[in-house]
Structure formats: structure tokens, C-alpha cells
Motif scaffolding. Structure first.
Motif, mmCIF file in Angstrom:
data_model
loop_
_atom_site.group_PDB
_atom_site.id
_atom_site.type_symbol
_atom_site.label_atom_id
_atom_site.label_comp_id
_atom_site.label_asym_id
_atom_site.label_seq_id
_atom_site.Cartn_x
_atom_site.Cartn_y
_atom_site.Cartn_z
ATOM 1 N N GLY A 74 0.807 -1.228 0.000
ATOM 2 C CA GLY A 74 0.000 0.000 0.000
ATOM 3 C C GLY A 74 0.834 1.271 0.000
ATOM 4 O O GLY A 74 2.056 1.260 0.208
ATOM 5 N N GLY A 75 0.124 2.376 -0.279
ATOM 6 C CA GLY A 75 0.768 3.684 -0.317
ATOM 7 C C GLY A 75 1.199 4.148 1.063
ATOM 8 O O GLY A 75 2.263 4.757 1.243
ATOM 9 N N THR A 76 0.368 3.857 2.075
ATOM 10 C CA THR A 76 0.674 4.307 3.441
ATOM 11 C C THR A 76 2.022 3.751 3.886
ATOM 12 O O THR A 76 2.844 4.449 4.483
ATOM 13 N N PHE A 100 -3.201 14.324 4.770
ATOM 14 C CA PHE A 100 -3.539 12.910 4.983
ATOM 15 C C PHE A 100 -3.023 12.490 6.367
ATOM 16 O O PHE A 100 -1.925 12.865 6.768
ATOM 17 N N TYR A 103 0.809 11.191 7.795
ATOM 18 C CA TYR A 103 2.105 11.890 7.678
ATOM 19 C C TYR A 103 2.690 12.268 9.045
ATOM 20 O O TYR A 103 3.855 11.989 9.325
ATOM 21 N N ASN A 145 1.312 16.337 -2.049
ATOM 22 C CA ASN A 145 0.273 15.341 -2.363
ATOM 23 C C ASN A 145 -0.666 15.929 -3.419
ATOM 24 O O ASN A 145 -1.383 16.872 -3.141
ATOM 25 N N ASN A 149 -5.758 14.814 -1.061
ATOM 26 C CA ASN A 149 -6.746 14.389 -0.070
ATOM 27 C C ASN A 149 -6.500 15.229 1.182
ATOM 28 O O ASN A 149 -5.359 15.244 1.652
ATOM 29 N N ASP A 177 3.286 12.147 -2.611
ATOM 30 C CA ASP A 177 2.202 11.180 -2.479
ATOM 31 C C ASP A 177 1.296 11.346 -3.696
ATOM 32 O O ASP A 177 0.560 12.317 -3.810
ATOM 33 N N TYR A 180 -3.397 9.374 -6.112
ATOM 34 C CA TYR A 180 -4.547 9.705 -6.978
ATOM 35 C C TYR A 180 -4.094 10.160 -8.367
ATOM 36 O O TYR A 180 -4.790 10.926 -9.025
ATOM 37 N N SER A 208 -0.469 3.839 -5.163
ATOM 38 C CA SER A 208 -1.328 2.807 -4.590
ATOM 39 C C SER A 208 -2.172 2.140 -5.669
ATOM 40 O O SER A 208 -2.930 2.824 -6.372
ATOM 41 N N LYS A 211 -6.073 2.459 -5.213
ATOM 42 C CA LYS A 211 -6.805 3.594 -5.793
ATOM 43 C C LYS A 211 -6.992 3.419 -7.292
ATOM 44 O O LYS A 211 -7.961 3.877 -7.863
ATOM 45 N N LYS A 219 -4.444 -3.540 -0.359
ATOM 46 C CA LYS A 219 -3.217 -2.956 0.216
ATOM 47 C C LYS A 219 -1.977 -3.345 -0.601
ATOM 48 O O LYS A 219 -1.138 -4.148 -0.173
HETATM 49 N N1 PMP Z 1 -2.164 8.870 0.535
HETATM 50 C C1 PMP Z 1 -3.372 9.443 0.423
HETATM 51 C C2 PMP Z 1 -3.452 10.903 0.154
HETATM 52 C C3 PMP Z 1 -4.523 8.678 0.576
HETATM 53 O O1 PMP Z 1 -5.732 9.249 0.481
HETATM 54 C C4 PMP Z 1 -4.404 7.297 0.844
HETATM 55 C C5 PMP Z 1 -5.592 6.404 1.039
HETATM 56 N N2 PMP Z 1 -6.686 6.952 1.635
HETATM 57 C C6 PMP Z 1 -3.128 6.744 0.929
HETATM 58 C C7 PMP Z 1 -2.029 7.556 0.775
HETATM 59 C C8 PMP Z 1 -2.912 5.312 1.267
HETATM 60 O O2 PMP Z 1 -3.017 4.404 0.242
HETATM 61 P P1 PMP Z 1 -3.076 2.835 0.595
HETATM 62 O O3 PMP Z 1 -4.512 2.510 0.863
HETATM 63 O O4 PMP Z 1 -2.554 2.179 -0.639
HETATM 64 O O5 PMP Z 1 -2.210 2.608 1.772
#
Ligand code: PMP
Length: 364
Positions: A74-76, A100, A103, A145, A149, A177, A180, A208, A211, A219
Motif C-alpha cells: 500500500g501507499g501508506t 492525509f 504523515y 500530495n 486528499n 504522495d 490519486y 497505490s 486507488k 493494500k
Molecule cells: N495517501 C493518500 C493521500 C490517501 O488518500 C491514501 C488512502 N486513503 C493513501 C495515501 C494510502 O493508500 P493505501 O490505501 O494504498 O495505503
């Protein structure tokens, strides 16, 4: 709360419609074909190769699948790993708020300090002069980002060029990030860091697949970074999750060949944004601009002067629609009387939410 009050959930950012069954089939095929053991630590080669091709065709940047791409859960996770690769106690990181939610905790867990710089209101643009005044010798990262978001704002070419000027000659890294990247509207182009060599050389760029392919529960994502940074990234990654879900990686590697799947994502979500916005036009909620992501902010001042949190709680209980107060994305709880709705929902969900919001507005 959405469950408790049987509310339509436009709060959390996730699609409520089915993902592609073709992609599910590809993962199933990968499982049947025996791709069920640990993957290579950096990600399976076919997936890294497919990502390198995508990056080149979209952003004109050649990246090495072996040395500059790592698959992550996942991105997180990619964001956490990038920050952890670099940060030491005492370092400072510029965070543009609203931000987000991962961070700031990710910075603090490394003993570093978030330096909070507000985006302008109501456009949520970066005040680069303000960024400059917050830079000093302890600044290690600037986090950007786009599409953003929670606000739906997007960075322009001019923003990227200004950022490049600001960091030139410094030791500041960029965490970009870009989860999107494809969810961008109104014929705007996504300004990836990957298009700017002078930025990429100091960047960790996080993506990610959740998304891109409407499968947030899978994930799976990736980080792209230049060799010397990716080397450090992998030192953290090796002893954290080590490797990611194997059949999912093989399935996505195949699916990436179908470019239209991600090329059409912007117009797909733009239709949803517009459906929601047209219906909201019959209420006193006022939209703020959303040019990307799956979110749109709405100003509710014409309906109530409650705090964002109180209003959001009441909206869930009384209207039966869950949203997120934007103050939740600010450490100091900045309250501009705006709430975030997620429009990544099927038509029926959006229409049901709209009817409820319309009725609530009439009653208020
Ligand atoms: N960065 C941003 C700005 C997000 O909105 C999200 C998911 N809500 C993520 C990262 C995380 O992505 P993932 O679900 O792949 O961990």
C-alpha cells in the motif's frame, strides 16, 4: 458511527462498487499457477517491469525496475518507509495542512518534527513564500500530495517549478504522495515529480494500486525513487514487511497491459463528482473546487454555524449521511466550516445520500 446510525457512508475514501472481475480472475490464475510463495523482496520482476513501462509512457522518465522501484503493501506503507529511511531525531518535515492523516505520526515516530504550513483557503493552494520562511538547516523533507486528499486541489507545472527552485542547492528530500495520479479532472494533467528530473533526484514517489483498481482492501502499492534513495528505502523495507502478496503482484502485472483501465479513471470519477455536484445544487451546501481525488469539500455555512465536528456528527445522526470534518486533517483543528464527502460511490448510493441531504437541508 455510519454503521450505528445506518448512515450512507460518504466519509471514508473507498469505492462501494465492484472492482474489475478480470483482475480478480488474473490473481486467481496466478494462484492456480502456483505463484503462492514469498515474492522477491523488491517485488516480482514482471510487475516492476510493467511499472517502469507505465512510468516511461506517462511521464517520459526511464526508471530502473531493479534499482528504482519497490512494491509495497500500500501507499501508506511506502510513505512510512520513505520517511523512516531518512529521518533522524531533530529533523524537520514540512507538512502542508490539511494533510492525509498518516504523515504526522510517521514523522513523529522517527523523532522528527512536523512543521505545519497551512494551504490557502478556500483554494487550498501552496503558499510557497510561507514554505520558504519555514525552511532551515534542519529541514529534511517537504511532503506534497497531488491530487490532494482531503481537498481535491492539484499542483500545477508552476508549483513544481517553484518547488524545484526552492529546494535547489539544499539537502531537502521530497516525499510525493501520488496515489490519486489518475483521478484528475477538467482536462488537467497530473504533474508527477517523475516529470521533473531535478525534483526526482531527491524524491520518493508513492503510489497505490488500491486507488487505481478500486481495491483499497488489497493494500498494494509501490515507491519509485532514484538508486541512492531506494537503497536506503529497502534497508527499512527488508526488516519490516520484507515482501508483498505474490499472486496479487502477478495479476496486476498482467492487468497493467490494459492501459485504458487507468486512462479512463479520471473521466469515470469526474462523472461521479458531477452527478453529486448537480444534485447538491438543490441544497444550501456550497461546493469548493475539486479537480482530482475522490473527494469534494462543501461549505455548510448557509445551513449552520456549528463547528465542523458537531455538524458532521449531527449530519450522521439526523441526516443519515456520514462525512469527515476537514478540521480532522489539521493538527490544531482549523475550522472553516467545510466537510469532506467521498463521491467514489455507485449511482444508487449517491442518489440515496442526496435525497437524505436534501431532506435534511429542508428541515434545517
Ligand atoms: N495517501 C493518500 C493521500 C490517501 O488518500 C491514501 C488512502 N486513503 C493513501 C495515501 C494510502 O493508500 P493505501 O490505501 O494504498 O495505503
Amino acid at each position: 458511527m455510519a454503521k450505528k446510525y445506518n448512515a450512507v457512508n460518504l466519509g471514508q475514501g473507498f469505492p462501494d462498487f465492484s472492482m474489475s472481475s478480470d483482475l480478480v480472475d488474473l490473481v486467481y490464475t496466478a494462484m492456480k499457477n502456483g505463484h503462492n510463495q514469498y515474492a522477491h523482496m523488491n517485488g516480482v520482476p514482471p510487475l516492476r517491469n510493467a511499472i517502469a513501462e507505465k512510468v516511461y509512457s506517462l511521464y517520459g522518465k526511464e526508471v530502473s525496475p531493479d534499482e528504482e522501484i519497490t512494491i509495497t503493501p500500500g501507499g501508506t506503507y511506502a510513505i512510512y518507509t520513505a520517511l523512516t529511511s531518512v529521518l533522524k531525531p531533530g529533523d524537520e518535515v514540512i507538512v502542508l495542512e490539511p494533510a492525509f492523516d498518516s504523515y504526522i505520526p510517521n514523522i513523529e515516530i522517527n523523532g522528527a518534527k512536523p512543521i505545519l504550513v497551512p494551504l490557502t483557503f478556500p483554494d487550498y493552494k501552496i503558499d510557497w513564500e510561507l514554505v520558504k520562511t519555514n525552511i532551515n538547516s534542519a529541514t529534511r523533507f517537504i511532503i506534497i500530495n497531488s491530487p490532494h486528499n482531503p481537498t481535491g486541489s492539484v499542483l500545477s507545472k508552476a508549483d513544481m517549478e517553484t518547488l524545484a527552485k526552492i529546494v535547489s542547492g539544499t539537502n531537502i528530500f521530497i516525499l510525493s504522495d501520488e496515489v490519486y495520479e489518475h483521478i484528475i479532472f477538467d482536462n488537467l494533467q497530473h504533474e508527477s515529480v517523475l516529470k521533473y528530473p531535478e525534483l526526482f533526484e531527491r524524491s520518493f514517489v508513492c503510489f497505490s494500486f488500491g486507488k487505481v483498481y478500486n481495491c483499497t482492501g488489497w493494500k498494494i502499492g509501490y515507491c519509485v525513487a532514484p538508486r541512492r534513495l531506494m537503497k536506503e528505502f529497502r534497508k527499512v523495507h527488508q526488516f519490516n514487511c520484507f515482501s508483498c502478496n505474490t499472486p496479487v503482484q502477478f495479476g496486476i502485472a498482467d492487468f497493467l497491459k490494459q492501459r485504458t483501465q487507468y486512462e479512463n479513471l479520471g473521466s469515470f470519477f469526474q462523472n461521479k463528482r458531477d452527478l453529486f455536484k448537480t444534485a447538491m445544487g438543490k441544497t444550501r451546501f456550497i461546493p469548493l473546487a475539486s479537480h482530482g481525488s475522490y473527494f469534494q469539500l462543501y461549505d455548510y455555512k448557509a445551513i449552520s454555524n456549528e463547528s465542523e465536528k458537531d455538524f458532521a456528527l449531527r449530519l450522521c445522526q439526523e441526516a443519515g449521511v456520514a462525512c469527515i470534518p476537514v478540521s480532522a486533517f489539521y493538527r490544531n483543528g482549523t475550522d472553516n466550516k467545510v466537510i469532506r464527502f467521498c463521491f467514489a460511490k455507485q449511482k444508487d448510493t449517491i442518489e440515496e445520500a442526496m435525497q437524505r441531504l436534501f431532506d435534511f437541508d429542508k428541515r434545517s
